[in-house]
Design a protein around this motif. Structure first.
Motif, PDB file in Angstrom:
ATOM      1  N   ASP A  14       0.980  -7.939  13.708  1.00  8.00           N
ATOM      2  CA  ASP A  14       1.191  -9.034  14.604  1.00  8.00           C
ATOM      3  C   ASP A  14       1.760  -9.932  13.361  1.00  8.00           C
ATOM      4  OD1 ASP A  14       0.251 -11.729  15.303  1.00  8.00           O
ATOM      5  OD2 ASP A  14      -0.678 -10.699  16.972  1.00  8.00           O
ATOM      6  N   PRO A  15       2.680 -10.843  13.883  1.00  5.25           N
ATOM      7  CA  PRO A  15       3.285 -11.931  13.096  1.00  5.25           C
ATOM      8  C   PRO A  15       2.237 -12.906  12.211  1.00  5.25           C
ATOM      9  CG  PRO A  15       4.615 -11.720  14.950  1.00  5.25           C
ATOM     10  CD  PRO A  15       3.212 -10.943  15.248  1.00  5.25           C
ATOM     11  N   ARG A  16       0.991 -12.920  12.815  1.00  4.73           N
ATOM     12  CA  ARG A  16       0.180 -13.938  12.035  1.00  4.73           C
ATOM     13  C   ARG A  16      -0.595 -13.066  10.917  1.00  4.73           C
ATOM     14  NH1 ARG A  16      -5.150 -13.732  14.240  1.00  4.73           N
ATOM     15  NH2 ARG A  16      -5.383 -12.050  15.791  1.00  4.73           N
ATOM     16  N   PHE A  17      -0.160 -11.828  10.686  1.00  2.45           N
ATOM     17  CA  PHE A  17      -0.885 -11.037   9.447  1.00  2.45           C
ATOM     18  C   PHE A  17       0.057 -10.703   8.595  1.00  2.45           C
ATOM     19  CE2 PHE A  17      -3.884  -9.147  13.142  1.00  2.45           C
ATOM     20  CZ  PHE A  17      -4.781 -10.150  12.863  1.00  2.45           C
ATOM     21  N   PHE A  18      -0.612 -10.913   7.192  1.00  2.13           N
ATOM     22  CA  PHE A  18       0.361 -10.417   6.013  1.00  2.13           C
ATOM     23  C   PHE A  18      -0.377  -9.244   5.553  1.00  2.13           C
ATOM     24  CE2 PHE A  18       2.883 -12.304   2.403  1.00  2.13           C
ATOM     25  CZ  PHE A  18       2.743 -11.333   1.486  1.00  2.13           C
ATOM     26  N   GLY A  19       0.494  -8.097   5.909  1.00  2.00           N
ATOM     27  CA  GLY A  19      -0.192  -6.757   5.493  1.00  2.00           C
ATOM     28  C   GLY A  19      -0.468  -6.614   3.924  1.00  2.00           C
ATOM     29  N   GLU A  20      -1.432  -5.722   3.620  1.00  2.00           N
ATOM     30  CA  GLU A  20      -1.841  -5.421   2.364  1.00  2.00           C
ATOM     31  C   GLU A  20      -1.989  -4.048   2.279  1.00  2.00           C
ATOM     32  OE1 GLU A  20      -2.058  -6.965  -0.476  1.00  2.00           O
ATOM     33  OE2 GLU A  20      -1.609  -9.244   0.376  1.00  2.00           O
ATOM     34  N   GLY A  21      -2.924  -3.713   1.322  1.00  2.00           N
ATOM     35  CA  GLY A  21      -3.360  -2.266   1.070  1.00  2.00           C
ATOM     36  C   GLY A  21      -3.716  -1.391   2.308  1.00  2.00           C
ATOM     37  N   LEU A  22      -3.659  -0.094   2.227  1.00  2.00           N
ATOM     38  CA  LEU A  22      -4.191   0.656   3.245  1.00  2.00           C
ATOM     39  C   LEU A  22      -4.682   2.266   2.439  1.00  2.00           C
ATOM     40  CD1 LEU A  22      -1.797   3.298   3.173  1.00  2.00           C
ATOM     41  CD2 LEU A  22      -0.314   1.511   4.523  1.00  2.00           C
ATOM     42  N   GLY A  61     -13.167 -13.041   2.365  1.00  2.00           N
ATOM     43  CA  GLY A  61     -12.639 -13.033   1.276  1.00  2.00           C
ATOM     44  C   GLY A  61     -11.048 -12.681   1.657  1.00  2.00           C
ATOM     45  N   GLN A  62     -10.239 -12.410   0.422  1.00  2.00           N
ATOM     46  CA  GLN A  62      -9.115 -11.722   0.712  1.00  2.00           C
ATOM     47  C   GLN A  62      -8.992 -10.312   0.446  1.00  2.00           C
ATOM     48  OE1 GLN A  62      -6.022 -13.514  -2.083  1.00  2.00           O
ATOM     49  NE2 GLN A  62      -6.558 -15.671  -1.710  1.00  2.00           N
ATOM     50  N   GLY A  63      -7.904  -9.794   1.164  1.00  2.00           N
ATOM     51  CA  GLY A  63      -7.798  -8.327   1.140  1.00  2.00           C
ATOM     52  C   GLY A  63      -6.643  -8.037   0.309  1.00  2.00           C
ATOM     53  N   TRP A  64      -6.693  -7.054  -0.714  1.00  2.00           N
ATOM     54  CA  TRP A  64      -5.608  -6.687  -1.673  1.00  2.00           C
ATOM     55  C   TRP A  64      -5.153  -5.128  -1.522  1.00  2.00           C
ATOM     56  CZ3 TRP A  64      -4.317  -9.420  -6.824  1.00  2.00           C
ATOM     57  CH2 TRP A  64      -4.529 -10.830  -6.610  1.00  2.00           C
ATOM     58  N   GLY A  65      -6.153  -4.518  -2.020  1.00  2.59           N
ATOM     59  CA  GLY A  65      -5.883  -2.826  -2.116  1.00  2.59           C
ATOM     60  C   GLY A  65      -7.129  -2.075  -1.531  1.00  2.59           C
ATOM     61  N   LEU A  66      -6.757  -0.772  -1.168  1.00  4.74           N
ATOM     62  CA  LEU A  66      -7.555   0.044  -0.913  1.00  4.74           C
ATOM     63  C   LEU A  66      -7.510   1.446  -1.247  1.00  4.74           C
ATOM     64  CD1 LEU A  66      -8.001  -0.569   3.244  1.00  4.74           C
ATOM     65  CD2 LEU A  66      -9.777  -0.852   1.381  1.00  4.74           C
ATOM     66  N   GLY A 119       0.861  -1.197  -0.045  1.00  6.56           N
ATOM     67  CA  GLY A 119       0.148  -0.134  -0.156  1.00  6.56           C
ATOM     68  C   GLY A 119       0.829   1.035   0.125  1.00  6.56           C
ATOM     69  N   LEU A 120       0.456   2.180  -0.691  1.00  6.47           N
ATOM     70  CA  LEU A 120       1.300   3.545  -0.844  1.00  6.47           C
ATOM     71  C   LEU A 120       0.091   4.823  -0.910  1.00  6.47           C
ATOM     72  CD1 LEU A 120       4.177   4.597  -1.415  1.00  6.47           C
ATOM     73  CD2 LEU A 120       3.588   4.611  -3.614  1.00  6.47           C
ATOM     74  N   GLU A 121       0.539   5.791   0.041  1.00  6.59           N
ATOM     75  CA  GLU A 121      -0.322   6.900  -0.071  1.00  6.59           C
ATOM     76  C   GLU A 121       0.473   8.040   0.389  1.00  6.59           C
ATOM     77  OE1 GLU A 121      -4.793   7.953   1.850  1.00  6.59           O
ATOM     78  OE2 GLU A 121      -4.502   5.962   0.937  1.00  6.59           O
ATOM     79  N   VAL A 122      -0.159   9.247   0.042  1.00  2.64           N
ATOM     80  CA  VAL A 122       0.651  10.422   0.312  1.00  2.64           C
ATOM     81  C   VAL A 122      -0.511  11.413   1.159  1.00  2.64           C
ATOM     82  CG1 VAL A 122       1.245  12.737  -0.501  1.00  2.64           C
ATOM     83  CG2 VAL A 122       1.767  10.853  -1.945  1.00  2.64           C
ATOM     84  N   GLN A 144      -5.986  -0.560   7.015  1.00  6.68           N
ATOM     85  CA  GLN A 144      -5.039  -1.331   6.555  1.00  6.68           C
ATOM     86  C   GLN A 144      -5.402  -2.710   6.566  1.00  6.68           C
ATOM     87  OE1 GLN A 144      -1.417  -1.685   8.776  1.00  6.68           O
ATOM     88  NE2 GLN A 144      -0.228  -2.273   7.091  1.00  6.68           N
ATOM     89  N   LEU A 145      -5.285  -3.516   5.360  1.00  9.15           N
ATOM     90  CA  LEU A 145      -5.945  -4.690   5.142  1.00  9.15           C
ATOM     91  C   LEU A 145      -4.955  -5.786   5.461  1.00  9.15           C
ATOM     92  CD1 LEU A 145      -7.759  -4.422   1.459  1.00  9.15           C
ATOM     93  CD2 LEU A 145      -8.726  -4.441   3.768  1.00  9.15           C
ATOM     94  N   THR A 146      -5.306  -7.031   5.811  1.00  8.86           N
ATOM     95  CA  THR A 146      -4.555  -8.059   5.738  1.00  8.86           C
ATOM     96  C   THR A 146      -4.603  -9.296   4.690  1.00  8.86           C
ATOM     97  OG1 THR A 146      -6.085  -9.342   7.335  1.00  8.86           O
ATOM     98  CG2 THR A 146      -4.239  -7.922   8.311  1.00  8.86           C
ATOM     99  N   TRP A 147      -3.962  -9.890   4.229  1.00 14.07           N
ATOM    100  CA  TRP A 147      -4.351 -10.727   2.949  1.00 14.07           C
ATOM    101  C   TRP A 147      -5.478 -12.022   3.142  1.00 14.07           C
ATOM    102  CZ3 TRP A 147      -0.197 -14.526   0.865  1.00 14.07           C
ATOM    103  CH2 TRP A 147      -0.749 -15.163  -0.505  1.00 14.07           C
ATOM    104  N   LYS A 148      -5.138 -12.720   4.036  1.00 12.92           N
ATOM    105  CA  LYS A 148      -5.890 -13.985   4.098  1.00 12.92           C
ATOM    106  C   LYS A 148      -6.640 -13.928   5.562  1.00 12.92           C
ATOM    107  CE  LYS A 148      -3.517 -17.107   0.795  1.00 12.92           C
ATOM    108  NZ  LYS A 148      -3.152 -18.403   0.532  1.00 12.92           N
ATOM    109  N   GLU A 149      -6.270 -13.115   6.200  1.00  8.44           N
ATOM    110  CA  GLU A 149      -7.206 -13.178   7.608  1.00  8.44           C
ATOM    111  C   GLU A 149      -8.098 -12.586   7.707  1.00  8.44           C
ATOM    112  OE1 GLU A 149      -3.055 -14.381   6.956  1.00  8.44           O
ATOM    113  OE2 GLU A 149      -3.527 -12.209   6.777  1.00  8.44           O
ATOM    114  N   GLY A 150      -8.870 -11.798   6.985  1.00  6.75           N
ATOM    115  CA  GLY A 150      -9.998 -11.236   7.027  1.00  6.75           C
ATOM    116  C   GLY A 150     -10.169 -10.277   8.094  1.00  6.75           C
TER     117      GLY A 150
END
Length: 270
Positions: free
Chosen positions: A95-103, A138-143, A58-61, A112-118
């Motif tokens: 948290d190490p059990r989360f795979f970070g995604e978009g924000l 489902g999965q989280g990808w972008g926001l 994720g990338l934002e200004v 901020q999303l997580t990939w497969k953790e919902g």
């Protein structure tokens, strides 16, 4: 989106197929014929150093002009704020059990999303500290955020419309290019009535009408050098509009460079 080894399809096959998906097949609809899709390229304006350890998701200004970055990988995911030239100002780990995604930022908060953790993590935009959570299927990808809604990608051709406060789903929008659905929509950026989306495993960015889902432009960013270490996961990912300009920052997974670009008409074919 996470590593290709976890994505459920071979990397080489996906890399070969997706660009064809982006230019699409099938006959254009009447609407497409009336409004042809623009073909643009990402023209480099400036280049800045970027953290090569950032698996950018994720990338934002922010309103201060600094860059907010969300990263992935289990045990390594975090969110941080830095100046455009790479000076880190604040950071928070997941948290190490989360795979970070978009924000995306909504007022004084960041989702901020997580990939497969919902799980969507809500943060204070200034401190980056967690202030709440919400769940989704489902999965989280972008926001990205626009007006009174947050737009959410899950790797399919559908974009979800989410409530910016509760993060509950309000509806969905199917993205089409010349009448055909386009999937693997990844990191997002909302600018007015348009949504920009990275297409996973490709160097294409789509400009999407936020009302209809129709792709109005395909932006070729292949001219930007990928100076990351050789790895099929180290692809273009991360798009952020620079407020008050017609320019954007573009990043990639473990890319050592942050590009400031302008989207211009592609050179005419000879």
């Amino acid at each position: 989106m996470g590593p290709m080894s976890r994505a459920g399809f071979p990397a080489l096959l996906a890399a070969a197929f997706l660009p064809l998906c982006v230019v699409s097949c099938g006959a254009p609809t009447a609407q497409d014929a009336a409004d042809p899709v623009e073909r643009l390229v990402a023209a480099e304006v400036a280049r800045y150093p970027f953290n090569p350890d950032s698996f950018t998701q994720g990338l934002e200004v922010g309103p201060d002009g600094n860059v907010v970055v969300g990263t992935g990988q289990y045990g390594l995911s975090r969110i941080y704020r830095s100046t455009p030239d790479g000076e880190e100002l604040a950071s928070a780990v997941l948290d190490p059990r989360f795979f970070g995604e978009g924000l995306t930022r909504v007022g004084d908060s960041i989702w901020q999303l997580t990939w497969k953790e919902g799980v969507a993590i809500k943060r204070d935009a200034a401190s980056l500290e967690e202030t709440g959570r919400a769940s989704y299927s489902g999965q989280g990808w972008g926001l990205c955020s626009r007006g009174d809604e947050v737009i959410f990608s899950d790797g399919t051709a559908e974009l979800r419309r989410m409530d910016p406060v509760t993060f509950s789903e309000r509806g969905r929008l199917t993205v089409t290019l010349e009448g055909q659905p386009v999937d693997h929509l990844n990191e997002l950026e909302c600018v007015g009535d348009e949504i920009y989306a990275n297409v996973f495993l490709s160097t294409d960015i789509l400009r999407i009408d936020a009302s209809t889902g129709a792709v109005t432009a395909v932006i070729d960013a292949s001219g930007l050098p990928n100076n990351a270490a050789p790895d099929p996961n180290n692809v273009l990912n991360g798009i952020a509009h620079i407020p008050g300009t017609d320019e954007f920052y573009l990043a990639g997974k473990r890319w050592p460079d942050l590009y400031r670009v302008r989207f211009v008409a592609a050179p005419a074919a000879h």
